[in-house]
Scaffold this motif. Structure first.
Motif, mmCIF file in Angstrom:
data_model
loop_
_atom_site.group_PDB
_atom_site.id
_atom_site.type_symbol
_atom_site.label_atom_id
_atom_site.label_comp_id
_atom_site.label_asym_id
_atom_site.label_seq_id
_atom_site.Cartn_x
_atom_site.Cartn_y
_atom_site.Cartn_z
ATOM 1 N N CYS A 1 -7.995 20.455 0.087
ATOM 2 C CA CYS A 1 -8.934 19.651 0.878
ATOM 3 C C CYS A 1 -9.409 20.420 2.113
ATOM 4 C CB CYS A 1 -8.291 18.331 1.295
ATOM 5 S SG CYS A 1 -8.129 17.130 -0.047
ATOM 6 N N GLU A 2 -8.521 21.183 2.721
ATOM 7 C CA GLU A 2 -8.926 22.020 3.851
ATOM 8 C C GLU A 2 -10.036 22.978 3.430
ATOM 9 O OE1 GLU A 2 -7.786 22.465 7.083
ATOM 10 O OE2 GLU A 2 -6.099 21.074 7.160
ATOM 11 N N TYR B 1 -18.119 20.288 2.785
ATOM 12 C CA TYR B 1 -18.048 18.952 2.183
ATOM 13 C C TYR B 1 -17.112 18.050 2.990
ATOM 14 C CZ TYR B 1 -20.279 21.031 -1.920
ATOM 15 O OH TYR B 1 -21.153 21.661 -2.759
ATOM 16 N N THR B 2 -17.232 16.753 2.751
ATOM 17 C CA THR B 2 -16.325 15.790 3.367
ATOM 18 C C THR B 2 -15.380 15.224 2.309
ATOM 19 O OG1 THR B 2 -17.965 14.027 3.045
ATOM 20 C CG2 THR B 2 -17.924 15.137 5.198
ATOM 21 N N ILE B 3 -14.259 14.685 2.766
ATOM 22 C CA ILE B 3 -13.274 14.017 1.910
ATOM 23 C C ILE B 3 -13.317 12.531 2.252
ATOM 24 C CG2 ILE B 3 -10.875 13.968 1.143
ATOM 25 C CD1 ILE B 3 -12.191 16.713 0.811
ATOM 26 N N TRP B 4 -13.429 11.676 1.241
ATOM 27 C CA TRP B 4 -13.592 10.241 1.509
ATOM 28 C C TRP B 4 -12.454 9.423 0.911
ATOM 29 C CZ3 TRP B 4 -18.584 7.091 2.056
ATOM 30 C CH2 TRP B 4 -19.436 7.699 2.997
ATOM 31 N N LEU C 1 -14.441 2.421 4.262
ATOM 32 C CA LEU C 1 -15.093 3.349 3.348
ATOM 33 C C LEU C 1 -15.696 4.492 4.152
ATOM 34 C CD1 LEU C 1 -16.251 4.149 0.550
ATOM 35 C CD2 LEU C 1 -18.239 2.720 1.095
ATOM 36 N N GLY C 2 -15.245 5.707 3.893
ATOM 37 C CA GLY C 2 -15.776 6.837 4.647
ATOM 38 C C GLY C 2 -14.789 7.986 4.691
ATOM 39 N N PRO C 3 -15.029 8.939 5.576
ATOM 40 C CA PRO C 3 -14.215 10.166 5.604
ATOM 41 C C PRO C 3 -12.750 9.905 5.942
ATOM 42 C CG PRO C 3 -16.281 10.472 6.800
ATOM 43 C CD PRO C 3 -16.173 9.005 6.510
ATOM 44 N N THR C 4 -11.897 10.693 5.335
ATOM 45 C CA THR C 4 -10.483 10.755 5.675
ATOM 46 C C THR C 4 -10.094 12.223 5.680
ATOM 47 O OG1 THR C 4 -8.293 9.857 5.163
ATOM 48 C CG2 THR C 4 -9.639 10.570 3.295
ATOM 49 N N SER C 5 -8.951 12.529 6.223
ATOM 50 C CA SER C 5 -8.595 13.942 6.369
ATOM 51 C C SER C 5 -8.221 14.601 5.045
ATOM 52 C CB SER C 5 -7.443 14.090 7.375
ATOM 53 O OG SER C 5 -7.874 13.771 8.673
ATOM 54 N N TYR C 6 -7.527 13.848 4.182
ATOM 55 C CA TYR C 6 -7.072 14.430 2.919
ATOM 56 C C TYR C 6 -7.124 13.392 1.809
ATOM 57 C CZ TYR C 6 -5.134 17.864 6.158
ATOM 58 O OH TYR C 6 -4.989 18.780 7.162
ATOM 59 N N ALA C 7 -7.502 13.835 0.623
ATOM 60 C CA ALA C 7 -7.369 13.010 -0.568
ATOM 61 C C ALA C 7 -5.899 13.009 -0.992
ATOM 62 C CB ALA C 7 -8.249 13.549 -1.687
ATOM 63 N N ILE D 1 0.835 -1.205 0.000
ATOM 64 C CA ILE D 1 0.000 0.000 0.000
ATOM 65 C C ILE D 1 0.870 1.256 0.000
ATOM 66 C CG2 ILE D 1 -1.711 1.325 1.313
ATOM 67 C CD1 ILE D 1 -2.629 -1.350 2.541
ATOM 68 N N GLN D 2 0.474 2.233 -0.795
ATOM 69 C CA GLN D 2 1.075 3.561 -0.688
ATOM 70 C C GLN D 2 0.175 4.497 0.128
ATOM 71 O OE1 GLN D 2 1.762 5.721 -4.345
ATOM 72 N NE2 GLN D 2 2.882 7.348 -3.299
ATOM 73 N N TYR D 3 -1.149 4.391 -0.103
ATOM 74 C CA TYR D 3 -2.085 5.331 0.548
ATOM 75 C C TYR D 3 -3.396 4.634 0.845
ATOM 76 C CZ TYR D 3 -5.793 8.930 0.505
ATOM 77 O OH TYR D 3 -6.903 9.699 0.780
ATOM 78 N N ALA D 4 -3.826 4.765 2.090
ATOM 79 C CA ALA D 4 -5.171 4.313 2.479
ATOM 80 C C ALA D 4 -5.784 5.358 3.408
ATOM 81 C CB ALA D 4 -5.112 2.950 3.157
ATOM 82 N N GLY D 5 -5.644 6.612 3.008
ATOM 83 C CA GLY D 5 -6.167 7.719 3.796
ATOM 84 C C GLY D 5 -5.052 8.488 4.490
ATOM 85 N N PHE D 6 -5.422 9.617 5.062
ATOM 86 C CA PHE D 6 -4.497 10.444 5.844
ATOM 87 C C PHE D 6 -5.094 10.703 7.219
ATOM 88 C CE2 PHE D 6 -2.597 12.106 1.787
ATOM 89 C CZ PHE D 6 -1.259 11.885 2.115
#
Length: 299
Positions: free
Chosen positions: A197-198, A205-208, A159-165, A127-132
């Motif tokens: 994203c901020e 809005y939310t980031i997912w 599946l759901g919100p994360t801090s940053y795409a 994995i490189q990225y699975a959310g922040f």
């Protein structure tokens, strides 16, 4: 069916960009799609050569390198999609990548942006990225979740919100950009998508994260040797990000932390590794923040 615009930026690597375009043609079954390719200041105009090999895309040429954000913003101006899918040119798609992300945005209008899980192209089991995680405004640090972990499905239920795409692959709802506007161009490299994203979150809005769909990224597992350019922009933009987004008290705490913890620690590292070039870039980045406003476009 919503129209999706894939936006990618090319810089001196038309062969890599064409591999992405072939990936789209080979694996994507989503029909209402357009592709926008921005040639962002390549030494020679590569749009003609790419068009000869893949005529179905829109091609835009900038004679000047506008940075990551500036190149993508040129694409935004030409895109006609309801959803904008920003992807690095060194990525390749899975068959369900676009449709899975579209389904998420379709089902919940409060979601402003969504990223898939990102895996390494040469090691797709890693994995490189699975959310922040959220940014700690006091230290200017956060964590990329899952990076370098063996993918055993441990994040697939998240599946759901994360801090940053993630800037390598993020699908954004056009309406979510009404208040934030285009990607902030004064970063040039690094942190621009996090700042964006901020702003998207502050617009309501939310980031997912969509962990069950993936994209392959050709970035190496090893970061490689540090460069003065990277040291400059990572330092400059980390400080700039905090200045632009953190509450006043956190900015003060961050400045104290950076002065008394980060600076001595980094100096020791530069001396041990005999990298005075990195020390020079580090101090140039700090000086830039001392002498420029947060909306300055001067690099």
């Amino acid at each position: 069916m919503k129209r999706v615009s894939i936006i990618t930026v090319n810089y001196n690597h038309a062969d890599v960009t064409l591999e992405l375009l072939r990936s789209v043609k080979r694996s994507i079954r989503y029909s209402n799609l357009e592709i926008v390719v921005v040639d962002n200041g390549s030494k020679t105009d590569q749009t003609g050569w790419m068009r000869d090999h893949y005529p179905d895309a829109k091609y835009i040429r900038s004679v000047k390198n506008l940075g990551f954000a500036g190149g993508n913003n040129l694409g935004i101006k030409q895109a006609e999609g309801d959803y904008l899918f920003f992807v690095n040119n060194d990525t390749e798609f899975f068959e369900d990548t676009i449709s899975a992300l579209v389904d998420i945005l379709d089902k919940d209008p409060s979601i402003g942006a969504v990223s898939p899980k990102i895996v390494y192209f040469d090691r797709p089991e890693i994995i490189q990225y699975a959310g922040f995680t959220a940014m700690n405004y006091n230290t200017g640090r956060n964590k990329c979740i899952g990076q370098f972990e063996l993918d055993q499905g441990q994040y697939d239920a998240h599946l759901g919100p994360t801090s940053y795409a993630h800037g390598a692959a993020m699908m954004v709802r056009v309406e979510a950009l009404d208040k934030p506007g285009p990607m902030p161009e004064n970063y040039f490299l690094y942190f621009e998508e996090m700042d964006w994203c901020e702003k998207i979150r502050r617009a309501g809005y939310t980031i997912w994260l969509a962990p069950k769909t993936q994209i392959r990224h050709k970035e190496s597992l090893s970061v490689g040797a540090a460069s003065p350019l990277k040291e400059y922009f990572m330092t400059r933009n980390r400080i700039l990000f905090i200045r632009r987004n953190a509450p006043a008290l956190s900015v003060l705490i961050f400045c104290i932390y950076y002065l008394f913890v980060v600076t001595p620690r980094n100096l020791i590292g530069y001396l041990i590794s005999k990298r005075l070039d990195l020390a020079s870039s580090f101090f140039k980045a700090i000086w830039w923040n001392l002498t420029h406003k947060t909306d300055s476009y001067e690099l």
